[in-house]
Design a protein around this motif. Sequence first.
Motif, short mmCIF file in Angstrom:
data_model
loop_
_atom_site.label_atom_id
_atom_site.label_comp_id
_atom_site.label_asym_id
_atom_site.label_seq_id
_atom_site.Cartn_x
_atom_site.Cartn_y
_atom_site.Cartn_z
N ARG A 473 0.84 -1.20 0.00
CA ARG A 473 0.00 0.00 0.00
C ARG A 473 0.87 1.25 0.00
O ARG A 473 1.12 1.85 1.06
N PRO A 474 1.33 1.64 -1.17
CA PRO A 474 2.15 2.85 -1.23
C PRO A 474 1.33 4.09 -0.88
O PRO A 474 0.14 4.17 -1.18
N LEU A 475 1.98 5.05 -0.24
CA LEU A 475 1.29 6.26 0.21
C LEU A 475 1.89 7.55 -0.36
O LEU A 475 1.17 8.53 -0.53
N TYR A 476 3.19 7.54 -0.63
CA TYR A 476 3.88 8.78 -0.97
C TYR A 476 4.71 8.62 -2.24
O TYR A 476 5.14 7.52 -2.59
N VAL A 477 4.92 9.77 -2.89
CA VAL A 477 5.69 9.80 -4.14
C VAL A 477 6.78 10.86 -4.03
O VAL A 477 6.55 11.96 -3.51
N ARG A 478 7.94 10.53 -4.55
CA ARG A 478 8.97 11.53 -4.84
C ARG A 478 9.37 11.37 -6.30
O ARG A 478 9.71 10.26 -6.74
N TYR A 479 9.27 12.47 -7.03
CA TYR A 479 9.64 12.43 -8.45
C TYR A 479 10.82 13.37 -8.71
O TYR A 479 10.77 14.55 -8.34
#
Length: 507
Positions: A473-479
């Motif tokens: 269950r991924p919650l966060y993104v860094r691009y």
Amino acid sequence: MKYLYRLVLGLGLFLHCSLQASLQLGSLFTDHMVLQRDMPIPVWGIAEAEATVQVSFGDQVKRTTADAAGKWMLRLDPARASFEAQTMTVQVLASDDATIELSDILVGEVWICSGQSNMQFHVNSVPELKALTSQAKHIRSFEVKRTVAFSEQSTCEGEWVDSYPSSAVAYGFAHFLQEQAEVPVGIILTAWGSSSLEAWMPRDMVATVPHFRTMMEKFDADSVTRRKIQSILDGPQPWSKSDDVFLRRQANILYNAMMAPLAPFASRGLVWYQGERNTQSMHGMVETPWFSYNSGMLKYGDALKEWMLRYRQEWGRDDFQFLVVMLPGYYKALETGPQGDAESPVTHSWAWMRESQLKALDLAHVAIANTIDLGDEKNIHPRDKLPVAERLALLAARDTLGLEITAEGPMMQNVEASEDSLVVHFKHASGLTTTDGNAPTAFWIADESAKWVPATAEIRGQTVVLRSPELKRPLYVRYAFAGKPNVNLVNGSGLPTYPFRTDSFQP
């Protein structure tokens, strides 16, 4: 009456003056200048106390009275853009009729270009831009002499020339803007390598920027440094390299000498390519080395916004435009954090400075030129300045010329959690694609454990769907949140996606 330039000894400044020396104009008023179109045009200078000063330009004639100190200012009505050379006459209406006549004046778009070494970086060092200089028409420049002063100065040394600026970014910006605007373009270049944001702050910003107040209190108490600065200014020129570096890395005194004299000259706004000097720490105010005693990366964004608001006060315009160059790809990890590689999303790298720079978008009339796909992993002075200039000109054309064009790459709008995936929604994402035809790169995702893993990314319309077999269950993104990320995601106009992160984990 003919005028001459008088060298003001000790300050190294030039003023237009009559033979009687009873009338002087601000430093930016010289032959060959470009005046900003479609807005009131301040004209100012010094005359005899209580003298009546008259300014004639085109079909306008304006008068004002100098104050008890001889200072005067008036505003000409807005003028239309013109390639036709015009004359401005300034005279004191008195028995001697002291007069200054300025010739070969154009009206168009005027921009100030400032910052540190990447703004100073010479056009001759960028072959692609150097090749365009043969096409340079109707571009003029005023380059401010690099020096410092302990108090705000009313004049600076320089003159308008019928030629392009020496800066690669400033020239390229002028070139591409002139193509879009089809009017004359004037560039005021005031930049000095390795200068910090604080170097360009007026002293009264101690009231709004706490760390700057601390810096100035220490500077005022440091008699050794102040004596050394004065000794350098009083000594022979050119300065030694070490003396030159010592001056330009100080706080406030660059503003006093190189920016204060420019206000409130009518201009559309300011192009700002700076930030490298403030990346030596995360939290700032590092005592050693002394030139790292500044905001650091995390305080930079709030300080930058206060700086912009203060400059708008100085120019007296809430719509004074700022175009900021985001720091491009470069990798040097700070010792304060994890020691990952150039693509690590957790290393204390320039990623945090870019996030700070983007805070400036909280203000109106601010735009950021995204350069995340540019730069050099090991060279802090990359040569790929042409796309930087092109992107700045696009932003100016959209925001100040009113052209309906795509000037920004995709920006994250919101992220939607969907079972084992995250869906990133973008604005400015028409024609979302990759430059190499492969899946999007540089996406990392995490769950509540804050463990970041590379994501598998898939484009769906104007969204990107992210997954990883390592996360249920991924919650966060860094691009593109790294020193030198490998990026390929662009919109249909070929403009790169802006870096972002959706977590609030502390570095």
